[in-house]
Write a protein that holds these residues in place. Structure first.
Motif, PDB file in Angstrom:
ATOM      1  N   ARG A 215       0.833  -1.215   0.000  1.00  0.00           N
ATOM      2  CA  ARG A 215       0.000   0.000   0.000  1.00  0.00           C
ATOM      3  C   ARG A 215       0.864   1.261   0.000  1.00  0.00           C
ATOM      4  O   ARG A 215       0.575   2.224  -0.721  1.00  0.00           O
ATOM      5  CB  ARG A 215      -0.929  -0.010   1.217  1.00  0.00           C
ATOM      6  N   ARG A 216       1.910   1.236   0.813  1.00  0.00           N
ATOM      7  CA  ARG A 216       2.788   2.423   0.882  1.00  0.00           C
ATOM      8  C   ARG A 216       3.479   2.676  -0.455  1.00  0.00           C
ATOM      9  O   ARG A 216       3.589   3.825  -0.910  1.00  0.00           O
ATOM     10  CB  ARG A 216       3.827   2.229   1.987  1.00  0.00           C
ATOM     11  N   ILE A 217       3.963   1.624  -1.091  1.00  0.00           N
ATOM     12  CA  ILE A 217       4.625   1.776  -2.394  1.00  0.00           C
ATOM     13  C   ILE A 217       3.634   2.291  -3.433  1.00  0.00           C
ATOM     14  O   ILE A 217       3.939   3.176  -4.237  1.00  0.00           O
ATOM     15  CB  ILE A 217       5.238   0.433  -2.836  1.00  0.00           C
ATOM     16  N   TRP A 218       2.398   1.739  -3.392  1.00  0.00           N
ATOM     17  CA  TRP A 218       1.377   2.154  -4.361  1.00  0.00           C
ATOM     18  C   TRP A 218       1.059   3.643  -4.226  1.00  0.00           C
ATOM     19  O   TRP A 218       1.025   4.381  -5.223  1.00  0.00           O
ATOM     20  CB  TRP A 218       0.111   1.317  -4.155  1.00  0.00           C
ATOM     21  N   HIS A 219       0.857   4.091  -3.000  1.00  0.00           N
ATOM     22  CA  HIS A 219       0.516   5.503  -2.781  1.00  0.00           C
ATOM     23  C   HIS A 219       1.694   6.413  -3.135  1.00  0.00           C
ATOM     24  O   HIS A 219       1.499   7.512  -3.676  1.00  0.00           O
ATOM     25  CB  HIS A 219       0.080   5.730  -1.328  1.00  0.00           C
ATOM     26  N   ALA A 220       2.914   5.953  -2.855  1.00  0.00           N
ATOM     27  CA  ALA A 220       4.088   6.755  -3.225  1.00  0.00           C
ATOM     28  C   ALA A 220       4.207   6.847  -4.739  1.00  0.00           C
ATOM     29  O   ALA A 220       4.565   7.903  -5.294  1.00  0.00           O
ATOM     30  CB  ALA A 220       5.357   6.124  -2.633  1.00  0.00           C
ATOM     31  N   ALA A 221       3.870   5.746  -5.455  1.00  0.00           N
ATOM     32  CA  ALA A 221       3.933   5.758  -6.914  1.00  0.00           C
ATOM     33  C   ALA A 221       2.891   6.708  -7.499  1.00  0.00           C
ATOM     34  O   ALA A 221       3.130   7.353  -8.530  1.00  0.00           O
ATOM     35  CB  ALA A 221       3.722   4.343  -7.459  1.00  0.00           C
ATOM     36  N   GLU A 222       1.726   6.796  -6.854  1.00  0.00           N
ATOM     37  CA  GLU A 222       0.685   7.712  -7.333  1.00  0.00           C
ATOM     38  C   GLU A 222       1.159   9.161  -7.317  1.00  0.00           C
ATOM     39  O   GLU A 222       0.711   9.984  -8.120  1.00  0.00           O
ATOM     40  CB  GLU A 222      -0.574   7.572  -6.470  1.00  0.00           C
ATOM     41  N   ALA A 223       2.062   9.470  -6.399  1.00  0.00           N
ATOM     42  CA  ALA A 223       2.554  10.845  -6.279  1.00  0.00           C
ATOM     43  C   ALA A 223       3.638  11.167  -7.306  1.00  0.00           C
ATOM     44  O   ALA A 223       4.010  12.333  -7.464  1.00  0.00           O
ATOM     45  CB  ALA A 223       3.101  11.076  -4.865  1.00  0.00           C
ATOM     46  N   PRO A 227       6.329   8.677 -16.582  1.00  0.00           N
ATOM     47  CA  PRO A 227       5.918   7.273 -16.533  1.00  0.00           C
ATOM     48  C   PRO A 227       6.441   6.502 -15.315  1.00  0.00           C
ATOM     49  O   PRO A 227       6.157   5.323 -15.185  1.00  0.00           O
ATOM     50  CB  PRO A 227       6.532   6.719 -17.811  1.00  0.00           C
ATOM     51  N   ILE A 228       7.220   7.146 -14.445  1.00  0.00           N
ATOM     52  CA  ILE A 228       7.863   6.405 -13.352  1.00  0.00           C
ATOM     53  C   ILE A 228       6.836   5.788 -12.415  1.00  0.00           C
ATOM     54  O   ILE A 228       6.891   4.600 -12.077  1.00  0.00           O
ATOM     55  CB  ILE A 228       8.822   7.322 -12.565  1.00  0.00           C
ATOM     56  N   GLY A 229       5.864   6.601 -11.990  1.00  0.00           N
ATOM     57  CA  GLY A 229       4.865   6.092 -11.061  1.00  0.00           C
ATOM     58  C   GLY A 229       4.077   4.937 -11.642  1.00  0.00           C
ATOM     59  O   GLY A 229       3.850   3.916 -10.974  1.00  0.00           O
ATOM     60  N   SER A 230       3.667   5.056 -12.895  1.00  0.00           N
ATOM     61  CA  SER A 230       2.911   3.978 -13.548  1.00  0.00           C
ATOM     62  C   SER A 230       3.753   2.722 -13.690  1.00  0.00           C
ATOM     63  O   SER A 230       3.251   1.596 -13.546  1.00  0.00           O
ATOM     64  CB  SER A 230       2.427   4.440 -14.928  1.00  0.00           C
ATOM     65  N   ALA A 231       5.040   2.888 -13.967  1.00  0.00           N
ATOM     66  CA  ALA A 231       5.919   1.730 -14.109  1.00  0.00           C
ATOM     67  C   ALA A 231       6.034   0.971 -12.790  1.00  0.00           C
ATOM     68  O   ALA A 231       5.994  -0.268 -12.764  1.00  0.00           O
ATOM     69  CB  ALA A 231       7.299   2.178 -14.588  1.00  0.00           C
ATOM     70  N   VAL A 232       6.153   1.701 -11.676  1.00  0.00           N
ATOM     71  CA  VAL A 232       6.228   1.047 -10.365  1.00  0.00           C
ATOM     72  C   VAL A 232       4.944   0.276 -10.081  1.00  0.00           C
ATOM     73  O   VAL A 232       4.961  -0.858  -9.592  1.00  0.00           O
ATOM     74  CB  VAL A 232       6.497   2.094  -9.261  1.00  0.00           C
ATOM     75  N   GLN A 233       3.802   0.884 -10.413  1.00  0.00           N
ATOM     76  CA  GLN A 233       2.532   0.207 -10.184  1.00  0.00           C
ATOM     77  C   GLN A 233       2.392  -1.048 -11.044  1.00  0.00           C
ATOM     78  O   GLN A 233       1.885  -2.077 -10.599  1.00  0.00           O
ATOM     79  CB  GLN A 233       1.379   1.178 -10.452  1.00  0.00           C
TER      80      GLN A 233
END
Length: 285
Positions: A215-223, A227-233
């Motif tokens: 959950r923490r990684i997902w919310h951090a990726a949203e911020a 394309p970095i955040g989408s790639a992490v997700q």
């Protein structure tokens, strides 16, 4: 000689190649010895007159060969010149076993990287780093036929002594492939690394992320910005490798079938690989 200095390893490291052509700096401590700086290589050369004719010999490539080894080699070739053997003939003999004995580790590693690793390995930079920073650093200026099993153990002990556990196994694997390539092309008859066991027993990773961590990684990726955040997700949603996700293309996605097809050239197995996409993955895309 023009553009001459007392060569040191540190000075050569700091030299920058010219915008075009090559730069040659001659050694003030050893007459005729120079370092030639090109866009991709730094090469020690020796120039001297032999029976009235100017001769040039290539001694080796920096950093596999250092300044001290280059000076020693230059002195040996000068002595051979006094006995009637031209320096370029002494260091570049004709075909046959004598030539194989004088091919250096550094030269062969560079040939291996260019002719085998780059065309066949996506992680060729990792291969180059392991071989250049370890095998070439310790034995680069030596003829390949002089390398034996104890030299390989010495190299592995050097890495292990620096606390690099998994890196020691990786280095051995890279070295085995390199020496196997040398055997295949007829440079040497047997590999000095072929019967050496991996120094460490590797264990499978059993650490997985907790729900809270996900959950923490997902919310951090949203911020993060695209394309970095989408790639992490997508890493979290598909479980695929970092490079495969980061190199994903729109034409690989079938939204109707909810499938992502990784082409054979980007898949480790060498075959096309299809990954089902969840509703959330379709939203992220």
């Amino acid at each position: 000689m023009a553009n001459s200095k007392r060569l040191t390893d540190l000075m050569i490291e700091r030299l920058r190649p010219p915008a075009t052509g090559r730069l040659t700096v001659w050694d003030q401590s050893e007459a005729g010895l120079g370092i030639r700086i090109g866009a991709s290589r730094r090469t020690f050369i020796l120039k001297l007159r032999h029976y009235g004719r100017q001769r040039m010999a290539t001694l080796g490539h920096f950093p596999g060969m250092g300044v001290a080894d280059a000076r020693t080699t230059a002195r040996k070739l000068k002595q051979q010149s006094l006995r009637g053997i031209a320096p370029d003939e002494a260091y570049k003999p004709g075909a046959g076993s004598d030539k194989r004995r004088l091919e250096t580790i550094s030269d062969l590693v560079e040939a291996y990287i260019e002719n085998y690793a780059k065309p066949n390995q996506r992680s060729w930079k990792d291969t180059a780093g392991h071989l250049r920073n370890n095998l070439c650093r310790l034995h680069g200026s030596r003829p390949i036929a002089s390398i034996n099993r104890s030299d390989i153990h010495h190299m592995l002990d050097d890495v292990r002594g620096r606390g690099v556990v998994q890196g020691t196994n990786r280095l051995l694997a890279h070295s085995k492939r390199f020496f196997g390539w040398c055997v295949e092309r007829g440079t040497i008859d047997t590999s000095p690394a072929s019967d050496i066991r991996a120094p460490f027993k590797e264990q499978s990773r059993d650490r997985v992320l907790t729900d809270t961590e996900i959950r923490r990684i997902w919310h951090a990726a949203e911020a993060l910005a695209f394309p970095i955040g989408s790639a992490v997700q997508m890493l979290l949603l598909t479980g695929q490798r970092r490079d495969e996700v980061s190199q994903m293309r729109w034409d690989e996605i079938d939204y109707g079938a909810r499938l992502w097809t990784i082409p054979a050239e980007r898949n480790k197995s060498g075959r096309p690989h299809q990954i089902p996409l969840s509703d959330l993955a379709n939203i992220v895309l």
